[in-house]
Design a protein around this motif. Structure first.
Motif, short mmCIF file in Angstrom:
data_model
loop_
_atom_site.label_atom_id
_atom_site.label_comp_id
_atom_site.label_asym_id
_atom_site.label_seq_id
_atom_site.Cartn_x
_atom_site.Cartn_y
_atom_site.Cartn_z
N ALA A 48 0.82 -1.21 0.00
CA ALA A 48 0.00 0.00 0.00
C ALA A 48 0.86 1.26 0.00
O ALA A 48 0.49 2.27 -0.60
N ASP A 50 3.83 1.36 -1.31
CA ASP A 50 4.74 1.23 -2.45
C ASP A 50 6.18 1.01 -2.00
O ASP A 50 7.11 1.63 -2.53
N GLN A 174 -0.67 4.64 -0.86
CA GLN A 174 -0.99 5.06 -2.22
C GLN A 174 -2.00 4.16 -2.91
O GLN A 174 -2.58 4.54 -3.92
N ARG A 175 -2.19 2.97 -2.41
CA ARG A 175 -3.11 2.02 -3.03
C ARG A 175 -3.59 1.00 -2.00
O ARG A 175 -3.02 0.89 -0.92
N ARG A 176 -4.63 0.30 -2.32
CA ARG A 176 -5.17 -0.82 -1.51
C ARG A 176 -5.45 -0.41 -0.06
O ARG A 176 -5.34 -1.20 0.86
#
Length: 231
Positions: A48, A50, A174-176
């Motif tokens: 998440a 990175d 940045q994600r998930r």
């Protein structure tokens, strides 16, 4: 020194010189995924943020060196404070959430992850209120994520996942974020099991007997913890 008495309870007693203020570490890119892995139980956090999972695991291992016990302290309501201690004792490692009542140098264990599994310290509504307490050193998102592992509640509302996901994004995920949020919220059940909340003499109390706020706890203890965590 607020934690001296707590360290003296270990056998052998622990020298206070091992304590390290880890507040500046929150600016380190690896800190959050390492914290969310080791304390929060999220194995997706590295992705998440990175970052290489191997780097996160190395960082987490450094956080648990026996000769260095990191501490992060948070201001609470009415002048109380909470110390999150990485209890890097060789035979009893884990994480302690230690309440320091206003005007006292003593601490009370609000939650202990690993070892005695003492907790939960507070419910979901109290977590949200406590994370929003004014704090010059920590953002609301940081406070929520630092406090989250000590929360246990059998009635977490449907919107809780989004609240945690938004906090993750605020600290750099940045994600998930939704997936990590689900892992973090699920970890509370792994730590405490079912943790329903009720009232005892008008004060919040937990039906889980492992909580310091269980139904048979002294009224003054329930009142203190309710005041500290905004109940």
């Amino acid at each position: 020194m607020p934690l001296r008495g707590h360290l003296n309870d270990f056998r052998p007693p622990v020298d206070p010189s091992v304590l390290v203020d880890a507040t500046p570490w929150l600016d380190d890119a690896l800190l959050w995924p390492a914290f969310l892995l080791s304390v929060g139980g999220s194995h997706t956090a590295a992705v998440a943020f990175d970052l290489d999972p191997a780097d996160v695991e190395v960082y987490a291992e450094e956080m648990h060196r026996h000769d260095r016990w990191p501490v992060i302290s948070l201001d609470l309501a009415r002048g109380h404070r909470l110390h999150i201690l990485f209890r890097n004792f060789e035979d009893d490692a884990g994480w302690d959430y230690l309440l320091q009542p206003a005007g006292s140098d003593e601490v009370i264990t609000a939650a202990a992850l690993e070892g005695g599994f003492h907790g939960p310290a507070f419910s979901w509504p109290e977590l949200v209120r406590t994370s929003g307490h004014p704090d010059l050193k920590h953002s609301q998102a940081e406070r929520l994520l630092l406090l989250l592992p000590a929360m246990g509640d059998s009635e977490i509302p449907p919107g809780a996942n989004q609240v945690v996901a938004s906090a993750l994004a605020a600290v750099g995920a940045q994600r998930r974020q939704d997936e990590v949020a689900g892992e973090l919220l699920g970890a509370s059940h792994r730590f405490w099991g079912p943790s329903a909340w009720t009232e005892q003499t008008g004060l919040p109390a937990c039906l889980n007997q492992h909580s310091p706020r269980h139904l048979d706890a002294p009224t003054d203890r329930l009142a203190l913890l309710a005041e500290a965590f905004g109940g």
